[in-house]
Design a protein around this motif. Structure first.
Motif, PDB file in Angstrom:
ATOM      1  N   THR A 108       0.868  -1.185   0.000  1.00  0.00           N
ATOM      2  CA  THR A 108       0.000   0.000   0.000  1.00  0.00           C
ATOM      3  C   THR A 108       0.903   1.233   0.000  1.00  0.00           C
ATOM      4  N   GLU A 112      -2.498   5.879  -1.541  1.00  0.00           N
ATOM      5  CA  GLU A 112      -3.689   5.024  -1.491  1.00  0.00           C
ATOM      6  C   GLU A 112      -4.487   5.248  -0.212  1.00  0.00           C
ATOM      7  N   GLN A 113      -3.790   5.536   0.890  1.00  0.00           N
ATOM      8  CA  GLN A 113      -4.494   5.816   2.137  1.00  0.00           C
ATOM      9  C   GLN A 113      -5.296   7.105   2.017  1.00  0.00           C
ATOM     10  N   ALA A 116      -8.357   6.457   0.131  1.00  0.00           N
ATOM     11  CA  ALA A 116      -9.354   5.766   0.949  1.00  0.00           C
ATOM     12  C   ALA A 116     -10.066   6.734   1.884  1.00  0.00           C
ATOM     13  N   TRP A 117      -9.345   7.727   2.396  1.00  0.00           N
ATOM     14  CA  TRP A 117      -9.976   8.752   3.230  1.00  0.00           C
ATOM     15  C   TRP A 117     -10.932   9.626   2.422  1.00  0.00           C
ATOM     16  N   PRO A 119     -12.788   8.974  -0.787  1.00  0.00           N
ATOM     17  CA  PRO A 119     -13.148   8.086  -1.892  1.00  0.00           C
ATOM     18  C   PRO A 119     -13.872   8.760  -3.045  1.00  0.00           C
ATOM     19  N   THR A 178      -1.954   3.112  -7.298  1.00  0.00           N
ATOM     20  CA  THR A 178      -1.083   2.131  -6.655  1.00  0.00           C
ATOM     21  C   THR A 178       0.388   2.399  -6.945  1.00  0.00           C
TER      22      THR A 178
END
Length: 214
Positions: A108, A112-113, A116-117, A119, A178
């Protein structure tokens, strides 16, 4: 473009300086307590200062220029940012038993984090591969320094490419979000050379093609 830069540290100030010079409208997003020094700086450049959520609400492009340790809490103040372009220029740097390293990696990444926070936003990882001094002024090199970017949304990357070119970089598309796993270690390469190996901060990576330039 209307740009909100969340964070008024060295990177946030460097990007404000360069994008104001290029003619963009910039608002610095800072929390209470740090706004007076930021306001003095911003006023000198014709930029504005607002709370992070307000700055993000009024801009189409939001830049996250925060220490990684503060990122999640500050991003939580920004709202969903649906449909907006978010530039993640942070590096998830942490102390490890072997010294400076990445808090996230291999399977990861920080980019990417962030995605995710947020989206519903279009996150693009870039501007993490060089020091603030070069972000503020990328002139004076024999060729434009390279700046890789990674993200899932092609129109967002096209907008970011324009902003990177306005800073004086050669934008290079690394692929989807990614690929932030590939870009974030570049920060450690730069820091190692600049500080541990004594190269200093006045250098950047470049992509050279044989025979392309005289």
């Amino acid at each position: 473009m209307q740009i909100a830069i969340i964070g008024a540290g060295n990177v946030g100030r460097a990007l404000t300086t360069a994008w104001r010079r290029a003619g963009h409208t910039v608002t610095l997003g800072v929390r209470a307590g740090g706004d007076e020094p930021a306001r003095t700086f911003a006023t000198s450049l014709g930029a504005d200062v607002a709370r992070p959520g307000d700055a993000a609400a009024n801009a189409g492009t939001i830049v996250l220029a925060l220490p990684w340790a503060a990122a999640e809490s500050v991003v939580g103040e920004l709202g969903g940012l649906a449909g907006k372009t978010v530039i993640d220029c942070m590096n998830p740097i942490a102390r490890t038993p072997l010294g400076m390293g990445l808090a996230l990696g291999h399977d990861t990444s920080g980019g990417e984090q962030v995605a995710a926070w947020l989206p519903d936003a279009h996150v693009v990882k870039t501007l993490n591969q060089v020091g603030a001094e070069i972000m503020a002024d990328a002139s004076g090199f024999p060729v434009p320094p390279a700046m890789f970017m990674a993200g899932d949304n092609e129109p967002a990357k096209a907008r970011v490419a324009v902003l990177l070119a306005d800073l004086g970089f050669e934008p290079l598309d690394a692929g989807d979000i990614t690929k932030a796993r590939l870009l974030e270690p570049y920060a450690l390469v730069w820091i190692n050379q600049a500080i541990a190996r004594g190269k200093g901060r006045n250098w950047a990576l470049a992509a050279l093609e044989r025979g392309a330039r005289s």
